[in-house]
Design a protein around this motif. Structure first.
Motif, PDB file in Angstrom:
ATOM      1  N   HIS A  72       0.840  -1.190   0.000  1.00 19.20           N
ATOM      2  CA  HIS A  72       0.000   0.000   0.000  1.00 19.20           C
ATOM      3  C   HIS A  72       0.886   1.255   0.000  1.00 19.20           C
ATOM      4  N   SER A  73       0.868   2.056   1.059  1.00 16.63           N
ATOM      5  CA  SER A  73       1.730   3.240   1.124  1.00 16.63           C
ATOM      6  C   SER A  73       2.868   3.088   2.132  1.00 16.63           C
ATOM      7  N   SER A  74       3.019   1.909   2.697  1.00 21.77           N
ATOM      8  CA  SER A  74       4.067   1.685   3.699  1.00 21.77           C
ATOM      9  C   SER A  74       5.403   1.472   3.004  1.00 21.77           C
ATOM     10  N   LEU A  75       6.417   2.184   3.481  1.00 17.24           N
ATOM     11  CA  LEU A  75       7.740   2.156   2.860  1.00 17.24           C
ATOM     12  C   LEU A  75       8.823   2.056   3.925  1.00 17.24           C
ATOM     13  N   LEU A  76       9.878   1.337   3.599  1.00 17.47           N
ATOM     14  CA  LEU A  76      11.113   1.387   4.377  1.00 17.47           C
ATOM     15  C   LEU A  76      12.127   2.146   3.538  1.00 17.47           C
ATOM     16  N   ILE A  77      12.519   3.313   4.010  1.00 17.08           N
ATOM     17  CA  ILE A  77      13.517   4.128   3.322  1.00 17.08           C
ATOM     18  C   ILE A  77      14.806   4.055   4.125  1.00 17.08           C
ATOM     19  N   GLN A  78      15.863   3.566   3.492  1.00 20.31           N
ATOM     20  CA  GLN A  78      17.171   3.452   4.128  1.00 20.31           C
ATOM     21  C   GLN A  78      18.091   4.471   3.479  1.00 20.31           C
ATOM     22  N   ALA A  79      18.563   5.420   4.272  1.00 19.33           N
ATOM     23  CA  ALA A  79      19.337   6.542   3.745  1.00 19.33           C
ATOM     24  C   ALA A  79      20.404   6.949   4.741  1.00 19.33           C
ATOM     25  N   ALA A  80      21.649   6.982   4.285  1.00 22.60           N
ATOM     26  CA  ALA A  80      22.767   7.479   5.094  1.00 22.60           C
ATOM     27  C   ALA A  80      22.818   6.814   6.466  1.00 22.60           C
ATOM     28  N   GLY A  81      22.571   5.502   6.502  1.00 22.48           N
ATOM     29  CA  GLY A  81      22.633   4.766   7.755  1.00 22.48           C
ATOM     30  C   GLY A  81      21.363   4.779   8.579  1.00 22.48           C
ATOM     31  N   LEU A  82      20.360   5.564   8.162  1.00 18.36           N
ATOM     32  CA  LEU A  82      19.086   5.613   8.890  1.00 18.36           C
ATOM     33  C   LEU A  82      18.075   4.658   8.257  1.00 18.36           C
ATOM     34  N   ASN A  83      17.222   4.101   9.092  1.00 15.13           N
ATOM     35  CA  ASN A  83      16.102   3.284   8.634  1.00 15.13           C
ATOM     36  C   ASN A  83      14.807   3.995   9.015  1.00 15.13           C
ATOM     37  N   ILE A  84      14.043   4.389   8.009  1.00 15.74           N
ATOM     38  CA  ILE A  84      12.865   5.227   8.191  1.00 15.74           C
ATOM     39  C   ILE A  84      11.648   4.501   7.639  1.00 15.74           C
ATOM     40  N   ALA A 243      10.007  10.994  -6.458  1.00 12.16           N
ATOM     41  CA  ALA A 243       8.720  11.345  -5.870  1.00 12.16           C
ATOM     42  C   ALA A 243       7.909  10.066  -5.702  1.00 12.16           C
ATOM     43  N   ILE A 244       7.497   9.785  -4.465  1.00 13.83           N
ATOM     44  CA  ILE A 244       6.696   8.603  -4.162  1.00 13.83           C
ATOM     45  C   ILE A 244       5.248   9.073  -4.042  1.00 13.83           C
ATOM     46  N   LEU A 245       4.425   8.687  -5.014  1.00 16.21           N
ATOM     47  CA  LEU A 245       3.118   9.310  -5.203  1.00 16.21           C
ATOM     48  C   LEU A 245       2.012   8.262  -5.272  1.00 16.21           C
ATOM     49  N   PRO A 246       0.815   8.607  -4.770  1.00 14.03           N
ATOM     50  CA  PRO A 246      -0.312   7.672  -4.844  1.00 14.03           C
ATOM     51  C   PRO A 246      -0.847   7.565  -6.262  1.00 14.03           C
ATOM     52  N   ILE A 247      -1.090   6.336  -6.702  1.00 15.21           N
ATOM     53  CA  ILE A 247      -1.644   6.130  -8.046  1.00 15.21           C
ATOM     54  C   ILE A 247      -2.945   5.330  -8.015  1.00 15.21           C
ATOM     55  N   GLY A 248      -3.400   4.899  -6.834  1.00 12.19           N
ATOM     56  CA  GLY A 248      -4.615   4.099  -6.739  1.00 12.19           C
ATOM     57  C   GLY A 248      -5.665   4.755  -5.869  1.00 12.19           C
ATOM     58  N   ALA A 249      -6.818   4.102  -5.771  1.00 11.75           N
ATOM     59  CA  ALA A 249      -7.974   4.581  -4.987  1.00 11.75           C
ATOM     60  C   ALA A 249      -8.527   5.880  -5.568  1.00 11.75           C
ATOM     61  N   TYR A 250      -8.833   5.855  -6.875  1.00  9.44           N
ATOM     62  CA  TYR A 250      -9.267   7.064  -7.565  1.00  9.44           C
ATOM     63  C   TYR A 250     -10.670   6.978  -8.164  1.00  9.44           C
ATOM     64  N   GLU A 251     -11.314   5.828  -8.137  1.00  9.13           N
ATOM     65  CA  GLU A 251     -12.636   5.691  -8.741  1.00  9.13           C
ATOM     66  C   GLU A 251     -13.727   5.529  -7.667  1.00  9.13           C
ATOM     67  N   PRO A 252     -14.886   6.167  -7.853  1.00 10.27           N
ATOM     68  CA  PRO A 252     -15.291   7.008  -8.990  1.00 10.27           C
ATOM     69  C   PRO A 252     -14.673   8.405  -8.898  1.00 10.27           C
ATOM     70  N   ARG A 253     -14.330   8.965 -10.040  1.00  9.30           N
ATOM     71  CA  ARG A 253     -13.638  10.252 -10.046  1.00  9.30           C
ATOM     72  C   ARG A 253     -14.486  11.366  -9.447  1.00  9.30           C
ATOM     73  N   TRP A 254     -15.802  11.353  -9.671  1.00  6.89           N
ATOM     74  CA  TRP A 254     -16.626  12.443  -9.138  1.00  6.89           C
ATOM     75  C   TRP A 254     -16.523  12.506  -7.620  1.00  6.89           C
TER      76      TRP A 254
END
Length: 325
Positions: A72-84, A243-254
């Motif tokens: 879903h939107s859960s991410l593990l970002i590992q950067a410069a020795g940090l775990n986020i 850029a980590i962006l949402p691409i789902g959960a868009y219908e119905p558009r109205w």
């Protein structure tokens, strides 16, 4: 009744009780609109299980940059020795109930027991598919990470997990995660609520991560609306590497267009903010809306084929996918 989550001065996006987007159509939907959606919609049928990688065992220390999609939107970002961790959700349902609500169609790519030491947890807003207080409490017991979220969400988290220490901030507020990594809360076109009586009582947003290997933009949930915030994020924070962006959960558009982007709008956001790479999330794990599970990835690929002159790569992340520059 006042705001039971946050008390603070009136600003250009807080009226003393609720947060809002000045000059834009409201994201609020009436009960009649909700009933119209639920009565007349024809949601696609998702398979019970959607194939994805699991049982990954990430390295404890990554000196460069690595992004692992958990689901879903859960991410593990590992950067410069940090775990986020961003928006960590390990529960089976995104719901106030354990017996009802959207259910997982694939397991988290990394089990809680196999996570590396977690130094920071970033929570974009308090919807159940982004703020899982059961998971946050479990992470706190083991890792004692910094927990950072927009204004008012400390009250929400600590109601369910009273031992967790939460730092909150307004849009554009920056937090030092280490000597080399900073996180800034940035605006998003969305809203917040945990129940029927607390709509927009807590702030929502995304995060900019400044790392030695580049800027990472995690939008959380957002619509496109007038698009004004995305060039502003670029101006204030620099061009994102990714850029980590949402691409789902868009219908119905109205019903969804004011709060959730579709894949073509995600591409436009990446262009507006100057990103080199787009990673699509918020799809293929929890069925929140009407579109088929595979459609967001297909539409992202199709929309990218229509963009013949831009210098941008795009990938729809499935659980277990690993991205490195």
């Amino acid at each position: 009744m006042g705001n039971r989550y946050y008390t603070g001065p009136v600003t250009d996006h807080f009226d003393g009780k609720q947060f809002y987007h000045a000059g834009l159509p409201s994201t609020d939907k009436s009960l009649l609109e909700l009933l119209r959606w639920k009565v007349f919609s024809k949601p696609a049928r998702w398979p019970e299980a959607i194939a994805a990688q699991s049982d990954l065992k990430p390295d404890a220390h990554v000196e460069g940059l690595r992004i692992i999609a958990i689901g879903h939107s859960s991410l593990l970002i590992q950067a410069a020795g940090l775990n986020i961790l961003v928006d960590p959700v390990w529960s089976d349902r995104t719901s106030p109930f354990t017996w009802a609500g959207p259910i997982r169609h694939n397991p988290p790519a990394v089990s809680l027991a196999d996570l590396p030491p977690i130094h920071a947890v970033l929570v974009t807003h308090n919807h159940y598919d982004h703020m899982d207080t059961t998971t946050i409490a479990a992470l706190w017991r083991v890792h004692k990470p910094m927990v950072i979220s927009p204004l008012g969400n400390d009250t929400v988290i600590c109601k369910d997990a009273p031992d967790v220490e939460v730092q909150t901030g307004d849009w554009w507020q920056t937090f030092n995660l280490s000597d080399h990594v900073r996180a800034t809360i940035v605006p998003a076109y969305h809203w917040s609520a945990r129940n029927l009586g607390d709509r927009r009582f807590a702030l929502w947003g995304g995060f900019i991560l400044e790392t030695p290997d580049g800027v990472i933009y995690c939008a959380g949930d957002t619509g496109y609306q007038d698009g004004r915030i995305f060039p502003e994020i670029r101006k204030r924070c620099g061009d994102p590497l990714v850029a980590i962006l949402p691409i789902g959960a868009y219908e119905p558009r109205w019903f969804m267009k004011s709060q959730h982007t579709d894949p073509a709008q995600a591409i436009q956001i990446a262009i507006d903010c100057g990103a080199q790479h787009l990673l699509g999330v918020h799809w293929a794990t929890f069925q929140l809306t009407d579109e088929p599970w595979e459609e967001p990835a297909q539409l992202l690929e199709s929309a990218m084929r229509d963009q013949k002159t831009i210098d941008l790569t795009a990938q729809a992340l499935r659980p277990g996918d690993i991205w490195e520059p």
